[in-house]
Every structure is written in structure tokens, then in C-alpha cells.
Scaffold this active site. Sequence first.
Site, PDB file in Angstrom:
ATOM      1  N   LYS A  89       0.841  -1.086  -0.050  1.00  0.00           N
ATOM      2  CA  LYS A  89      -0.047   0.184  -0.044  1.00  0.00           C
ATOM      3  C   LYS A  89       0.914   1.325   0.044  1.00  0.00           C
ATOM      4  O   LYS A  89       1.544   1.431   0.961  1.00  0.00           O
ATOM      5  CB  LYS A  89      -0.974  -0.085   1.247  1.00  0.00           C
TER       6      LYS A  89
ATOM      7  N   GLY B 117       2.011   4.639  12.953  1.00  0.00           N
ATOM      8  CA  GLY B 117       2.684   3.798  13.422  1.00  0.00           C
ATOM      9  C   GLY B 117       2.275   3.029  14.957  1.00  0.00           C
ATOM     10  O   GLY B 117       2.050   1.740  15.044  1.00  0.00           O
TER      11      GLY B 117
ATOM     12  N   GLU C 140       9.159   2.218  11.095  1.00  0.00           N
ATOM     13  CA  GLU C 140      10.063   3.302  10.932  1.00  0.00           C
ATOM     14  C   GLU C 140       9.220   4.460  11.056  1.00  0.00           C
ATOM     15  O   GLU C 140       8.598   4.950   9.992  1.00  0.00           O
ATOM     16  CB  GLU C 140      11.040   3.168   9.937  1.00  0.00           C
TER      17      GLU C 140
ATOM     18  N   CYS D 207      13.582  11.394   6.368  1.00  0.00           N
ATOM     19  CA  CYS D 207      13.158  11.233   7.858  1.00  0.00           C
ATOM     20  C   CYS D 207      14.693  11.533   8.586  1.00  0.00           C
ATOM     21  O   CYS D 207      14.984  11.508   9.745  1.00  0.00           O
ATOM     22  CB  CYS D 207      13.049   9.804   8.053  1.00  0.00           C
TER      23      CYS D 207
ATOM     24  N   GLU E 286       8.568  16.922  15.362  1.00  0.00           N
ATOM     25  CA  GLU E 286       8.971  17.138  13.930  1.00  0.00           C
ATOM     26  C   GLU E 286       8.243  17.706  12.938  1.00  0.00           C
ATOM     27  O   GLU E 286       7.017  18.037  13.215  1.00  0.00           O
ATOM     28  CB  GLU E 286       8.850  15.374  13.340  1.00  0.00           C
TER      29      GLU E 286
HETATM   30  P1  NAP Z   1       1.704   8.568   7.297  1.00  0.00           P
HETATM   31  O1  NAP Z   1       0.779   9.761   7.077  1.00  0.00           O
HETATM   32  O2  NAP Z   1       2.007   7.911   8.677  1.00  0.00           O
HETATM   33  O3  NAP Z   1       1.622   7.904   5.913  1.00  0.00           O
HETATM   34  C1  NAP Z   1       2.419   6.797   5.982  1.00  0.00           C
HETATM   35  C2  NAP Z   1       1.525   5.475   5.049  1.00  0.00           C
HETATM   36  O4  NAP Z   1       0.563   5.072   5.979  1.00  0.00           O
HETATM   37  C3  NAP Z   1       0.704   6.062   3.927  1.00  0.00           C
HETATM   38  O5  NAP Z   1       0.856   5.226   2.829  1.00  0.00           O
HETATM   39  C4  NAP Z   1      -0.545   6.329   4.236  1.00  0.00           C
HETATM   40  O6  NAP Z   1      -1.437   6.367   3.516  1.00  0.00           O
HETATM   41  C5  NAP Z   1      -0.671   5.245   5.229  1.00  0.00           C
HETATM   42  N1  NAP Z   1      -1.546   5.119   6.355  1.00  0.00           N
HETATM   43  C6  NAP Z   1      -2.394   6.478   6.587  1.00  0.00           C
HETATM   44  N2  NAP Z   1      -3.262   5.935   7.499  1.00  0.00           N
HETATM   45  C7  NAP Z   1      -3.164   4.556   7.918  1.00  0.00           C
HETATM   46  C8  NAP Z   1      -3.846   3.455   8.657  1.00  0.00           C
HETATM   47  N3  NAP Z   1      -4.588   4.004   9.491  1.00  0.00           N
HETATM   48  N4  NAP Z   1      -3.512   2.545   8.596  1.00  0.00           N
HETATM   49  C9  NAP Z   1      -2.229   1.961   7.875  1.00  0.00           C
HETATM   50  N5  NAP Z   1      -1.684   2.712   7.066  1.00  0.00           N
HETATM   51  C10 NAP Z   1      -2.299   4.147   7.180  1.00  0.00           C
HETATM   52  O7  NAP Z   1       3.247   9.378   6.953  1.00  0.00           O
HETATM   53  P2  NAP Z   1       3.706  10.411   5.710  1.00  0.00           P
HETATM   54  O8  NAP Z   1       3.208  11.586   5.864  1.00  0.00           O
HETATM   55  O9  NAP Z   1       3.407   9.497   4.336  1.00  0.00           O
HETATM   56  O10 NAP Z   1       5.370  10.165   5.741  1.00  0.00           O
HETATM   57  C11 NAP Z   1       5.748  11.301   6.747  1.00  0.00           C
HETATM   58  C12 NAP Z   1       6.500  10.532   7.862  1.00  0.00           C
HETATM   59  O11 NAP Z   1       6.968   9.397   7.580  1.00  0.00           O
HETATM   60  C13 NAP Z   1       7.278  11.463   8.801  1.00  0.00           C
HETATM   61  O12 NAP Z   1       6.841  11.362  10.147  1.00  0.00           O
HETATM   62  C14 NAP Z   1       8.712  10.766   8.435  1.00  0.00           C
HETATM   63  O13 NAP Z   1       9.560  11.060   9.800  1.00  0.00           O
HETATM   64  C15 NAP Z   1       8.307   9.558   8.496  1.00  0.00           C
HETATM   65  N6  NAP Z   1       9.378   8.679   7.887  1.00  0.00           N
HETATM   66  C16 NAP Z   1      10.264   7.749   8.606  1.00  0.00           C
HETATM   67  C17 NAP Z   1      11.401   6.941   7.914  1.00  0.00           C
HETATM   68  C18 NAP Z   1      11.935   5.945   8.716  1.00  0.00           C
HETATM   69  O14 NAP Z   1      12.765   5.529   8.352  1.00  0.00           O
HETATM   70  N7  NAP Z   1      11.930   6.243  10.136  1.00  0.00           N
HETATM   71  C19 NAP Z   1      11.302   7.117   6.563  1.00  0.00           C
HETATM   72  C20 NAP Z   1      10.497   8.042   5.773  1.00  0.00           C
HETATM   73  C21 NAP Z   1       9.644   8.698   6.532  1.00  0.00           C
HETATM   74  P3  NAP Z   1      -2.061   7.521   2.730  1.00  0.00           P
HETATM   75  O15 NAP Z   1      -0.890   8.357   1.811  1.00  0.00           O
HETATM   76  O16 NAP Z   1      -3.158   6.967   1.993  1.00  0.00           O
HETATM   77  O17 NAP Z   1      -2.746   8.650   4.003  1.00  0.00           O
END
Ligand code: NAP
Length: 482
Positions: free
Chosen positions: A174, A232, A249, A283, A384
Amino acid sequence: MSTQTFLNYVNGEWTGGSATFENRNPANTDEVVGLFAKGAARDVSDAADAAHAAFPGWASMNGPARGNILYKAADILDRKFDAIAAEMTREEGKTLPEAKGEVRRSINIFRYFAGEGSRMPGMLVPSERDRVHMFALRKPLGVTGLVTPWNFPSAIPAWKLAPALICGNTVVLKPASSAPLSAWRLVEALHEAGIPKGVVNFVAGPGGALGQALVDTKALKAISFTGSCQIGEWLHGEASKRRLRIQLEMGGKNPTIVLGDCDFNASVENVVNAAFFSTGQKCTATSRAIVEESIYDKFVDALVERTKKLKVGDGMKPDVHIGPAVDQAQLETDLRYIEIGKKEGAALKIGGNRLTGPEYDKGFFVEPTIFSEVTEKMTIAQEEIFGPVLAVMRAKDFTDAMRIANNIPFGLSASVQTTNLSRTFEFIYGMEAGLLTVNLPSAGVEYQLPFGGTKDSSFGPKEQGPAALDFYSDYKTIYLKY
Ligand code: NAP
């Protein structure tokens, strides 16, 4: 030219498309990069059923044969390299050189894990008993769910897909709704490489509905998630109810410690690179520069001067260093934190605004922003932002800098800029983060070593490098008398 619709991929077929969502260019919102089939809960359960049915065949294929499919997919991506990189810039906003670097990384990741198919290290140890042969084999888990964010829209799906597949698992992927095309290209390459039907499945659509459907899927054995702490945490709760294996992550608030003995110019370059490239949306980006008192003022001035030279704009243009925020919501988040920084008394040294004018009005452009005199309790030192906003903090000495650096709930990456060997090792042993750099930017990792954080940033086994196999496989231990 009509806009292409990219379908979901379930059981070896391209499916869906009666309902779609748009993927727009954040540098120019008039441009629709593609339409994507909007998956629903039913598509996730069909995908998981297909993955479940495909599992025995894929798991029993020998590792080198699985590896050959990954090698072929890597070659296919290589042939389309320029086009795929340009698409990434158009869907996510990062500059074209950054996008090329990421597509190259995905190709390398596929090849690296293809090779693991010929190694798949188990264990062989001497027994205490005569004529007993004891060893442990790796075996796959089954159906794995991969949920990925938009900021590395190709590399993160690649670093989950490749180890999952090489270990013999089947997959439901996904991707993030803001940038699904780069992940779609990986799946297309696997399809063209001849991956058996049902082994890889791709369902795009709203995270909430699809995420719930994924954790409700009976066949699911494991979830690998990269994204925000909030999602997460929710996934972790759902996964524990079912005792699913899970790897998370999540967010960071990464520090770069700059000591008085550093190579000054190189350190300025490293901090600017880590804070602002990819629009601060890595990240592992530096969001706190913790600078020793003795060089603080001079260092802030140098950061500001260097930042003035950065050109913000459409990442397809060759003179641009920083692209747009990925979407309206991220832009608003950046601007909101800038306002908070001002209200809480940090000194705004450069930036702080949305960019306007003919070059910018159709995109989500924000100026690279530096605050100095940021103190530990300020919101911009603790939360963040995930944008091009750097908080520069003052430290009395190295010990104080380490204390400040560790005084947050996150622990993803951290960097030190110093020429002192003892300080370097004190940093290595004392810093609470999973990824450390010395005299390099805090961002910019490779795929051959474990990747991941500590504290609230991460949970579960690490990704990438040989460590990735530990998440995607289990051991079966055998005692054999001969
Ligand atoms: P996000 O909003 O948490 O979304 C991540 C993924 O989860 C997307 O595919 C999203 O789908 C999906 N999602 C949303 N709601 C969900 C639910 N209830 N159940 C399961 N999946 C769901 O994060 P983002 O805005 O895409 O990414 C930014 C964040 O990622 C930042 O906090 C960054 O630090 C973190 N990040 C961490 C790392 C690491 O390695 N630690 C690497 C890269 C990014 P939709 O897009 O359809 O909402």
C-alpha cells in the site's frame, strides 16, 4: 494528451479504476501526473487472498531463482531510469538529481537482495553430542503487508519489497497516496520480470480504510510500516492484538552537533545539505543544529550566507536546489511551525515565508528557514516538522551538546562535526540514535547496512542490509543424528 490511469495489481492482473484519485505535481498543481485506481477494503482482502494462495509456490522456489526475477526487474528499471526519475520529481517534488539518486538506490537494492537469494545465511554450529548435526534454516513468514510514505516513494517500497520477496514471502503493498507512481513502477517492473501471479500485489487508496482492511486480513503474518508516529502507534496496537510481526520506522528530530574544532566550511555545507535538501523531507534530515558556544555566532552567520545561495523552484529545472513541499497539508505544517517558532521567541534569521510569484503560485513552495537562539523547551526543538526549517541551538560544550541532542523522544539519525577522535567516539557510544554520521550530513544512507532508529522513532528489527532478512524470515532449527 489524456491522463494515464494506473490500476491496482492483484493476483497478476491490473484491476480497478472505476473510482480514481489524482496524483498532482506539487510544483505545479495544474498538472495531474496520473490517476490512480482508488482501492477499497475488498481489494486489500482480494490481494491478501491472492498472496496467500501464491505463497507455497513462491516459498518453495529456490532462492537464486527468486533472485533472478529481482535482477530482471532491476534491469527493467535501469532501462527506464530517466523516465522514472522524472516522474518522481513530478509526483513528489524533489529535484531531478535527487530523484535519479533514489531510483539508482532502488535498482541497487533490488540487485543487493537478489544476491541474498544465493546466500540466505542460516546457522551451522557444532553439537555437544557426537554424530549430531545441528543447524538452522531461514523460512519465510507468509503474507506480508508493506505500508510506505511519500518522501522516498521508490526507495522505501524497494527496501521492503526486495527483502520480503527474496526470503520467499508474498506481499500486499500500500503506497502513499501523495506519491504512488514511483512504487507502481517497481511493481510494473516485477510484473514484466515475470513474477508469478499473486506474489506481489499493489493496492493504492486511502490509508485509513486500506490500513484497517490490511490488519483485518486473516492471512497476514507481518507488517512493515514507514510513516508518522501516530499511524505507526495505531498499527502497532492492531498488530499486537493479532500477534502480527511488525516493524515500524517513524518520525525523527535529528541533531547535528557542531564542535569548535570542526572543519568549519565543510560543517556548514553538511548542515545546509542535511537540513534543506529534499525540502527537509528526509526522515534523516537535520532539524536541530547544536553548535558549541565558541563558534556559535560565526556558524549561524555562515549558515545564513550559504542558505541565501539556495534556489527554490520546480525540481525539473537544472538550477534548482530545493523543490516544493509535497502537498498543501505539509506546506501548512511548515508555515504553522514557523509561526510557533516566532511566537515562542526564537530568532528568525532567514526565510519563514511561502514563496509567491509566477514561478511559485501554482506550487507549495516555502523558503528554507533558519531560527537561532532556539532553546530546548521550544516546540520547534521538540516536534518533527518534516520541512525546511532548521533550529540552531547553543551548547556550552560537547557534554552539554550531547545532553541537548539526547533530550528528545526521537532517535533516528544524528551527526557530529569534529576533528577530535575522543569526541567522535564519545558521540558514537553516547548518542541515542540508530544512524550516526561523522563529518557527513545526517542524511544520506546506503542500503548495505542496517537502517532504523531507536526510542520513539522505530520499533522492531532493522531494515536494509543483512538485518532485513531477520524481519522477513524465521528460523527453523534442526537436530540430526547420523
Ligand atoms: P503517514 O501519514 O503516517 O503515512 C504513511 C503511510 O501510511 C501512507 O501510505 C498512508 O496512506 C498510510 N496510512 C495512513 N493512515 C493509515 C492507517 N490508519 N493504517 C495504515 N496505513 C495508514 O506518513 P507520511 O506523511 O506518508 O510520511 C511522513 C512521515 O514518515 C514522517 O513522520 C517521517 O519522519 C516518516 N518517515 C520515517 C522514515 C524512517 O525510516 N524512520 C522514513 C521516511 C519517512 P495515505 O498516504 O493514503 O494516507
